[in-house]
Scaffold this motif. Structure first.
Motif, short mmCIF file in Angstrom:
data_model
loop_
_atom_site.label_atom_id
_atom_site.label_comp_id
_atom_site.label_asym_id
_atom_site.label_seq_id
_atom_site.Cartn_x
_atom_site.Cartn_y
_atom_site.Cartn_z
N ILE A 4 -32.33 29.14 18.37
CA ILE A 4 -31.79 28.56 19.68
C ILE A 4 -30.33 28.12 19.55
O ILE A 4 -29.77 27.91 18.24
N ILE A 5 -29.39 27.95 20.61
CA ILE A 5 -28.04 27.96 20.35
C ILE A 5 -27.57 27.03 21.64
O ILE A 5 -28.02 27.15 22.64
N PHE A 6 -26.81 25.93 21.14
CA PHE A 6 -26.40 25.10 22.28
C PHE A 6 -24.96 24.44 21.65
O PHE A 6 -24.57 24.55 20.73
N ASP A 7 -24.55 23.62 22.65
CA ASP A 7 -23.24 23.01 22.39
C ASP A 7 -23.54 21.47 21.47
O ASP A 7 -24.35 21.04 21.94
N ILE A 8 -22.66 21.27 20.61
CA ILE A 8 -22.87 20.22 19.87
C ILE A 8 -21.44 19.22 20.29
O ILE A 8 -20.31 19.80 20.14
N ASN A 9 -21.82 17.92 20.03
CA ASN A 9 -20.74 17.10 20.34
C ASN A 9 -20.12 16.38 19.12
O ASN A 9 -19.09 15.71 19.18
N SER A 10 -20.88 16.17 18.13
CA SER A 10 -20.30 15.53 16.96
C SER A 10 -21.31 15.87 15.75
O SER A 10 -22.35 16.45 15.92
N ASN A 11 -20.85 15.52 14.70
CA ASN A 11 -21.48 15.64 13.45
C ASN A 11 -22.61 14.85 13.29
O ASN A 11 -23.66 15.10 12.71
N GLU A 12 -22.62 13.56 13.86
CA GLU A 12 -23.96 12.64 13.98
C GLU A 12 -25.05 13.22 14.57
O GLU A 12 -26.06 13.12 14.43
N GLU A 13 -24.81 14.07 15.81
CA GLU A 13 -25.84 14.61 16.36
C GLU A 13 -26.71 15.69 15.44
O GLU A 13 -27.54 16.10 15.54
N ILE A 14 -25.68 16.23 14.65
CA ILE A 14 -26.20 17.34 13.82
C ILE A 14 -27.14 16.75 12.53
O ILE A 14 -28.45 17.24 12.55
N TRP A 15 -26.95 15.67 12.36
CA TRP A 15 -27.86 14.65 11.53
C TRP A 15 -29.42 14.42 12.08
O TRP A 15 -30.37 14.65 11.61
N GLU A 16 -29.27 14.38 13.54
CA GLU A 16 -30.45 14.13 14.32
C GLU A 16 -31.32 15.45 14.10
O GLU A 16 -32.60 15.28 14.29
N LEU A 17 -30.72 16.64 14.05
CA LEU A 17 -31.59 17.74 13.91
C LEU A 17 -32.15 18.30 12.61
O LEU A 17 -33.01 19.05 12.66
N ARG A 114 -36.62 27.00 4.95
CA ARG A 114 -37.30 26.59 5.95
C ARG A 114 -36.45 26.64 7.50
O ARG A 114 -36.91 27.15 8.41
N HIS A 115 -35.24 26.19 7.31
CA HIS A 115 -34.26 25.94 8.40
C HIS A 115 -32.90 26.60 8.18
O HIS A 115 -32.53 26.31 7.04
N PHE A 116 -32.16 27.10 8.96
CA PHE A 116 -30.80 27.34 8.81
C PHE A 116 -30.00 26.90 10.19
O PHE A 116 -30.37 26.86 11.38
N PHE A 117 -28.72 26.00 9.89
CA PHE A 117 -28.01 25.57 10.89
C PHE A 117 -26.57 26.23 10.57
O PHE A 117 -25.92 25.77 9.75
N TRP A 118 -26.09 26.63 11.77
CA TRP A 118 -24.90 27.30 11.70
C TRP A 118 -23.83 26.36 12.73
O TRP A 118 -24.35 26.56 14.00
N VAL A 119 -22.92 25.73 12.20
CA VAL A 119 -22.30 24.69 12.94
C VAL A 119 -20.64 25.52 13.01
O VAL A 119 -20.01 25.74 12.04
N ASP A 120 -20.32 25.78 14.21
CA ASP A 120 -19.09 26.65 14.53
C ASP A 120 -18.36 25.83 15.55
O ASP A 120 -18.68 26.10 16.72
N ASP A 130 -40.35 28.06 11.76
CA ASP A 130 -41.15 27.12 12.18
C ASP A 130 -40.90 26.92 13.73
O ASP A 130 -40.00 26.20 14.04
N ASP A 131 -41.85 27.50 14.79
CA ASP A 131 -41.71 27.39 16.14
C ASP A 131 -41.81 25.91 16.41
O ASP A 131 -41.11 25.61 17.66
N GLU A 132 -42.68 25.23 15.99
CA GLU A 132 -42.80 23.95 16.44
C GLU A 132 -41.46 23.01 16.13
O GLU A 132 -41.15 22.24 16.88
N PHE A 133 -40.77 23.41 15.01
CA PHE A 133 -39.38 22.42 14.64
C PHE A 133 -38.67 22.80 15.94
O PHE A 133 -38.02 22.04 16.28
N LEU A 134 -38.48 24.18 16.26
CA LEU A 134 -37.41 24.51 17.20
C LEU A 134 -37.89 23.96 18.65
O LEU A 134 -37.03 23.55 19.53
N LYS A 135 -39.19 23.94 18.97
CA LYS A 135 -39.69 23.37 20.21
C LYS A 135 -39.44 21.99 20.18
O LYS A 135 -39.33 21.33 21.39
N ALA A 136 -39.47 21.13 19.24
CA ALA A 136 -39.23 19.78 19.11
C ALA A 136 -37.52 19.71 19.52
O ALA A 136 -37.30 18.44 20.30
N ILE A 137 -36.77 20.46 19.16
CA ILE A 137 -35.46 20.34 19.35
C ILE A 137 -35.24 20.57 20.97
O ILE A 137 -34.69 19.96 21.58
N GLU A 138 -35.82 21.63 21.52
CA GLU A 138 -35.87 22.01 22.88
C GLU A 138 -36.34 20.92 23.70
O GLU A 138 -35.87 20.70 24.72
#
Length: 154
Positions: A4-17, A114-120, A130-138
């Motif tokens: 899934i791709i979306f906008d991120i506002n801060s690195n604190e938000e990344i920690w939530e993911l 398990r997971h990959f996070f690309w912050v650009d 893990d589909d459930e991991f992505l669904k929880a973020i959605e």
């Protein structure tokens, strides 16, 4: 692997993911400074050699750490990060730049990915087996609307 791709506002938000149940963090091509300039640091080598107050620049390296180390790195507000969460430490012989693109994630999964996070900068791509991991973020109220907006715009 789905993403899934979306906008991120801060690195604190990344920690939530971040999946807090997966403690092995691998950051590929970590660049600790945003600009190329000389900075002073101590360099410690495996041989025991320590170079005190060395000036370095353009430093880029692979880094293995844990969740606590990742939290500290996120506090640096780095704009680009390739964060991999593994079930186990990455072996010495696994070098991402040598993996064939068409089977890269299959090989990484075999090594415990398990997971990959690309912050650009302001964009975030979260990939997971893990589909459930992505669904929880959605479903997360903080990110759900941003994900919908991004999908409408693609």
């Amino acid at each position: 692997m789905k993403e899934i791709i979306f906008d991120i506002n801060s690195n604190e938000e990344i920690w939530e993911l971040i999946d807090k149940s997966v403690n092995n963090i691998f950051i590929h091509k970590f660049w600790p400074t945003e600009v190329i300039h000389w900075w002073k640091t101590d360099l410690k080598f495996e041989t025991g050699l320590v170079l005190k107050d060395s000036l370095v620049r353009g430093m880029e390296f692979d880094l293995q750490t844990d969740l606590n180390g990742l939290k500290q790195i996120l506090e640096m507000n780095t704009n680009q990060l390739r964060i991999y969460q593994f079930d186990k430490p990455v072996p010495d012989t696994l070098r991402l730049e040598h993996l064939p693109e068409d089977s890269k994630f299959k090989i990484l999964k075999q090594n415990g990915l398990r997971h990959f996070f690309w912050v650009d900068f302001e964009f975030m791509t979260v990939s997971s087996f893990d589909d459930e991991f992505l669904k929880a973020i959605e479903r997360n109220p903080l990110f759900s609307e941003r994900i919908k907006q991004r999908n409408r715009g693609l």
